[in-house]
Structure formats: C-alpha cells, structure tokens
Write a protein that holds these residues in place. Structure first.
Motif, PDB file in Angstrom:
ATOM      1  N   ILE A 243       0.933  -0.991  -0.145  1.00 26.60           N
ATOM      2  CA  ILE A 243       0.169  -0.278  -0.244  1.00 26.60           C
ATOM      3  C   ILE A 243       0.846   1.659   0.197  1.00 26.60           C
ATOM      4  N   PHE A 244       1.552   1.486   0.676  1.00 28.44           N
ATOM      5  CA  PHE A 244       2.490   2.655   0.667  1.00 28.44           C
ATOM      6  C   PHE A 244       3.233   3.198  -0.295  1.00 28.44           C
ATOM      7  N   ARG A 245       3.938   1.782  -0.674  1.00 32.91           N
ATOM      8  CA  ARG A 245       4.876   1.365  -2.249  1.00 32.91           C
ATOM      9  C   ARG A 245       4.120   2.326  -3.532  1.00 32.91           C
ATOM     10  N   ALA A 246       2.435   1.562  -3.091  1.00 32.10           N
ATOM     11  CA  ALA A 246       2.202   2.066  -4.348  1.00 32.10           C
ATOM     12  C   ALA A 246       1.507   3.535  -3.511  1.00 32.10           C
ATOM     13  N   ILE A 247       1.668   3.983  -2.841  1.00 29.66           N
ATOM     14  CA  ILE A 247       1.563   5.886  -2.750  1.00 29.66           C
ATOM     15  C   ILE A 247       2.655   6.467  -2.798  1.00 29.66           C
ATOM     16  N   ASP A 248       3.916   5.900  -2.712  1.00 33.53           N
ATOM     17  CA  ASP A 248       4.689   7.134  -2.799  1.00 33.53           C
ATOM     18  C   ASP A 248       4.886   7.304  -4.362  1.00 33.53           C
ATOM     19  N   THR A 249       4.871   5.170  -5.033  1.00 29.43           N
ATOM     20  CA  THR A 249       5.441   6.157  -5.919  1.00 29.43           C
ATOM     21  C   THR A 249       4.360   6.588  -7.136  1.00 29.43           C
ATOM     22  N   GLN A 250       3.592   7.501  -6.929  1.00 26.23           N
ATOM     23  CA  GLN A 250       2.357   7.940  -7.504  1.00 26.23           C
ATOM     24  C   GLN A 250       1.556   8.600  -7.042  1.00 26.23           C
ATOM     25  N   ARG A 251       2.480   9.640  -5.967  1.00 25.12           N
ATOM     26  CA  ARG A 251       1.895  11.080  -5.154  1.00 25.12           C
ATOM     27  C   ARG A 251       0.720  12.274  -6.032  1.00 25.12           C
ATOM     28  N   GLU A 252       2.242  11.865  -7.447  1.00 24.69           N
ATOM     29  CA  GLU A 252       1.388  12.945  -7.924  1.00 24.69           C
ATOM     30  C   GLU A 252       0.134  12.610  -8.297  1.00 24.69           C
TER      31      GLU A 252
ATOM     32  N   THR B 292      -0.648  -8.377  -8.352  1.00 27.58           N
ATOM     33  CA  THR B 292       0.157  -7.553  -7.976  1.00 27.58           C
ATOM     34  C   THR B 292      -0.857  -6.392  -7.704  1.00 27.58           C
ATOM     35  N   PHE B 293      -0.930  -5.885  -6.494  1.00 34.26           N
ATOM     36  CA  PHE B 293      -1.545  -5.264  -5.739  1.00 34.26           C
ATOM     37  C   PHE B 293      -2.021  -3.925  -6.820  1.00 34.26           C
ATOM     38  N   ALA B 294      -3.284  -3.902  -6.747  1.00 33.78           N
ATOM     39  CA  ALA B 294      -3.686  -2.307  -7.970  1.00 33.78           C
ATOM     40  C   ALA B 294      -4.494  -1.769  -6.661  1.00 33.78           C
ATOM     41  N   GLY B 295      -5.317  -1.918  -5.140  1.00 33.35           N
ATOM     42  CA  GLY B 295      -5.358  -0.595  -4.739  1.00 33.35           C
ATOM     43  C   GLY B 295      -6.748  -1.637  -3.519  1.00 33.35           C
ATOM     44  N   LEU B 296      -7.166  -0.421  -2.850  1.00 29.98           N
ATOM     45  CA  LEU B 296      -8.173  -0.326  -1.961  1.00 29.98           C
ATOM     46  C   LEU B 296      -9.594   0.060  -2.178  1.00 29.98           C
ATOM     47  N   ILE B 297     -10.278  -1.365  -1.694  1.00 33.22           N
ATOM     48  CA  ILE B 297     -12.021  -0.705  -0.942  1.00 33.22           C
ATOM     49  C   ILE B 297     -12.093  -1.493  -0.334  1.00 33.22           C
ATOM     50  N   GLY B 298     -12.916  -0.584   1.129  1.00 34.87           N
ATOM     51  CA  GLY B 298     -14.004  -0.965   1.838  1.00 34.87           C
ATOM     52  C   GLY B 298     -15.049  -0.055   2.253  1.00 34.87           C
ATOM     53  N   PHE B 299     -15.320  -0.549   3.684  1.00 37.26           N
ATOM     54  CA  PHE B 299     -16.430   0.152   3.482  1.00 37.26           C
ATOM     55  C   PHE B 299     -16.121   1.449   4.763  1.00 37.26           C
ATOM     56  N   VAL B 300     -16.868   2.528   5.263  1.00 40.98           N
ATOM     57  CA  VAL B 300     -16.144   3.581   5.998  1.00 40.98           C
ATOM     58  C   VAL B 300     -17.134   3.997   6.964  1.00 40.98           C
ATOM     59  N   ASN B 301     -17.383   4.520   7.994  1.00 42.09           N
ATOM     60  CA  ASN B 301     -18.702   5.044   8.752  1.00 42.09           C
ATOM     61  C   ASN B 301     -19.856   4.482   8.872  1.00 42.09           C
ATOM     62  N   THR B 302     -19.938   3.069   8.840  1.00 45.65           N
ATOM     63  CA  THR B 302     -21.048   1.834   9.043  1.00 45.65           C
ATOM     64  C   THR B 302     -22.085   2.816   9.902  1.00 45.65           C
TER      65      THR B 302
ATOM     66  N   LEU C  62      -7.558   3.355  -6.720  1.00 46.54           N
ATOM     67  CA  LEU C  62      -7.011   2.533  -7.524  1.00 46.54           C
ATOM     68  C   LEU C  62      -5.969   2.975  -8.071  1.00 46.54           C
ATOM     69  N   CYS C  63      -4.759   2.273  -8.451  1.00 48.24           N
ATOM     70  CA  CYS C  63      -3.564   2.739  -9.233  1.00 48.24           C
ATOM     71  C   CYS C  63      -3.364   3.453 -10.120  1.00 48.24           C
ATOM     72  N   LYS C  64      -2.772   4.418 -11.115  1.00 46.76           N
ATOM     73  CA  LYS C  64      -2.969   4.700 -12.603  1.00 46.76           C
ATOM     74  C   LYS C  64      -2.895   3.464 -13.632  1.00 46.76           C
ATOM     75  N   GLN C  65      -2.449   2.587 -13.498  1.00 48.17           N
ATOM     76  CA  GLN C  65      -2.026   1.783 -13.865  1.00 48.17           C
ATOM     77  C   GLN C  65      -3.312   0.480 -14.414  1.00 48.17           C
ATOM     78  N   PHE C  66      -4.226   1.070 -13.212  1.00 40.47           N
ATOM     79  CA  PHE C  66      -5.248  -0.031 -13.380  1.00 40.47           C
ATOM     80  C   PHE C  66      -6.843   0.224 -13.455  1.00 40.47           C
ATOM     81  N   GLN C  67      -6.483   1.932 -14.085  1.00 42.49           N
ATOM     82  CA  GLN C  67      -7.803   2.508 -14.595  1.00 42.49           C
ATOM     83  C   GLN C  67      -8.587   2.103 -16.054  1.00 42.49           C
ATOM     84  N   GLY C  68      -9.159   2.451 -16.492  1.00 44.86           N
ATOM     85  CA  GLY C  68     -10.133   1.969 -17.405  1.00 44.86           C
ATOM     86  C   GLY C  68     -10.466   0.894 -17.865  1.00 44.86           C
TER      87      GLY C  68
END
Length: 329
Positions: free
Chosen positions: A168-177, A221-231, A244-250
C-alpha cells in the motif's frame, strides 16, 4: 534457519530463562513483582502442561513454543535473536506440521500482536482479565485464510492484512502526484509506518466488528483498495471508499468491485443505504456510482481538505436497497 527439536524436563530452567528475558524485553506493562509471580508458574505449571518445541541458533535454544491441541499456548524467543526469523520459523512449523490455528496475546504486547496479525491471524475476541484474573486484557486470535472474492479470472478482492501495508505504501509513494490530486491521505502518508498505522486501525478490531476493507489484486499485483467506512448500523447505512493505481484505471475493475460491496452491504449485512462521495472534477471516480445506478443527491461544499488550507467539493451519491434490487433485475 534454526533447528527445531523436542526439549525434555532438564531444559525447563533454560526455557524459563528465555521466557523471563523475553518478557522483560517485551512485556513492559508487567511490574517486577508480577514477573516474579508468573515465573514459577511457567516452570512448574505451563511448561509441563504443553507440547513443547525448541529452536536453536546452532548452539543453544534461543526460543520455544508450547502447544495444546490446535492452540498455541506460548511462543518466546530470546531478545538477542529477535528479527532473525526464529519466531516465524516456529510459528510456520506449528501451523504447517501441528495444525495450530489459534493463539491468545496480551493486548498490551503490541510487538507480539503485530507478529501474529502479520502472519495471517485475526482478532476474534477479547477478555478484560488474564487467566489469573489480573487486569491484563487478552486478545483471542485465529488463523484465517478467507477465500478471495473473484471479480474476474485475473482480479480478486482480499481482506486486508497487516502484511499488505508495504505494498500500500509503495503504491502511494510511487504515484504521489497522480493519487494526491484527489486523495487527502496521500500527503499524510510519508513513511511505511503511516500505512502500517492505517492498516492497524482496521485489523486491530475483532474480525466481526471490522469495517470490511479489501485489497484489490490483478494477477497477484496490488491494484488498489476498497472498503466500508462510517457504517451506522442503527440507521442501516454505510459509505464505500475506494482508490485504484493509475495503471489499472479504465478496465472496469473498480466498478465491479463497488458492485460486489453493494451486494455485500444489502444482501449480507442487511443495510438499507450506501453512500459514495467523489471529488467534483474527479471524472473517473464519479462515473462509477452513476454507472451502478446511484442517485446524485447534491454537493458537499468544501467537504474534504486535500492539503492544509485547500478544500475539495464532493458530489454525494446514494443507493437504497430497493434500488439495488431493481438495478440488478
């Protein structure tokens, strides 16, 4: 790798010493008096009553574990050998060869708790007192390997685990912009420990009380996260968050994932309303709830602070249980 063997009664004094130095290094919540209280219990009661296994560093035992049935009663390694893999080797041996699937951990012993959560255990319950009736809460953990939820042949959802924090951190750190344009947590995720803290905020809750959160993987390969919040179970409503990471969009991945969570909320959890918030201007994110029959309710002005002093307006979408049934049909 260490050598694992079965100890005898003659080894109890050494194992008790390993227990003591390990506890002094990790159980900082115990006083000197309390350590001395437990020490004779270890040598006289706990060790004789367990199925014991030791591990050596090539010379002397540097760690041991005790097992009763499928329950790991204890696992201790000498503090001088922490980080060398001896504890993990013992645990893997217990799981693969001895059928171990449960363990109890002192709640205050966060080092041990992280160790088990990282290795596939999940919290299933909590006792406010330990076995001697003392005020040291005990967490009950169980080894779980829930089946992934398939999106298609290449993609699936996996319940989040502490071991996912690094990816998770690697995905965020390499796609910050790319990610940071719309996601407020990106700026605050500066190091691996920040992602670990996020995952712990989920997995530290008992499994049946967690807000289900899933790692999305495509071909492993890690692609992204999804989950419930504020239930809000009183009012039978929840919110779905995702990225979702950029390379998995669309590729339709997130649309399919959101649909799975809708079904999970309405059909399994008995909820009545799901809400999704998307930043105005984030067109790919906004298309997902619209594609799935969500109703646009309006705009939450300045609803999210993306960086200090800069706020984003959020489109609010909702779907009710009756609408989900109609849409599926």
């Amino acid at each position: 790798m260490g050598h694992i063997f079965k100890p005898g009664k003659k080894d109890y004094p050494l194992l008790t010493t390993i227990w003591e130095v390990s506890v002094r290094a990790t159980h900082h919540f115990l006083s000197e008096q309390e350590i001395l209280f437990y020490k004779p219990l270890v040598e006289e009661d706990y060790l004789p009553s367990a199925d014991l296994y030791c591990i050596t560093d090539g010379l002397l035992p540097c760690g041991f574990m005790g097992i009763a049935g499928s329950h790991l009663e204890m696992l201790f390694v000498h503090p001088d050998t922490i980080g060398k893999g001896y504890g993990k080797q013992l645990l893997e041996y217990a799981i693969q060869n001895l059928g171990v699937s449960t363990v109890d951990v002192n709640e205050q012993n966060t080092h041990a708790l992280d160790f088990y959560l990282y290795n596939g255990f999940e919290i299933t319950g909590r006792d406010a007192l330990d076995g001697q009736g003392r005020p040291f809460p005990i967490l009950h953990l169980k080894l779980t390997s829930p089946e992934p939820i398939s999106i298609n042949a290449e993609t699936a959802l996996y319940r989040i685990r502490l071991s996912d924090a690094q990816e998770i951190f690697r995905a965020i750190d390499t796609q910050r912009e790319y990610l940071g344009k719309w996601l407020p947590f990106v700026a605050g995720t500066k190091r691996l420990s920040d992602s670990e803290t996020f995952v712990k905020s989920i997995v530290y809750f008992p499994f049946n009380k967690q807000e289900p959160t899933f790692v999305i993987r495509r071909n492993g390969t890690f692609a992204g996260l999804i989950g419930f919040v504020n239930t809000d179970r009183t009012n039978r409503k929840t919110e779905i968050g995702y990225w979702l990471c950029k390379q998995f969009q669309g590729q339709g991945i997130m649309t399919s994932a959101v649909k799975i969570l809708c079904d999970m909320a309405f059909r399994e959890a008995g909820l009545n309303r799901i809400q999704i918030k998307c930043a105005v201007g984030n067109l790919p994110s906004n298309k997902i709830p619209l594609r799935l029959g969500f109703v646009a309710e309006g705009v939450e002005r300045a609803g999210e602070q993306i960086i200090p002093g800069k706020f984003l307006d959020l489109n609010i979408y909702s779907k009710l249980k009756t609408e989900n049934t109609l849409f599926d049909e």
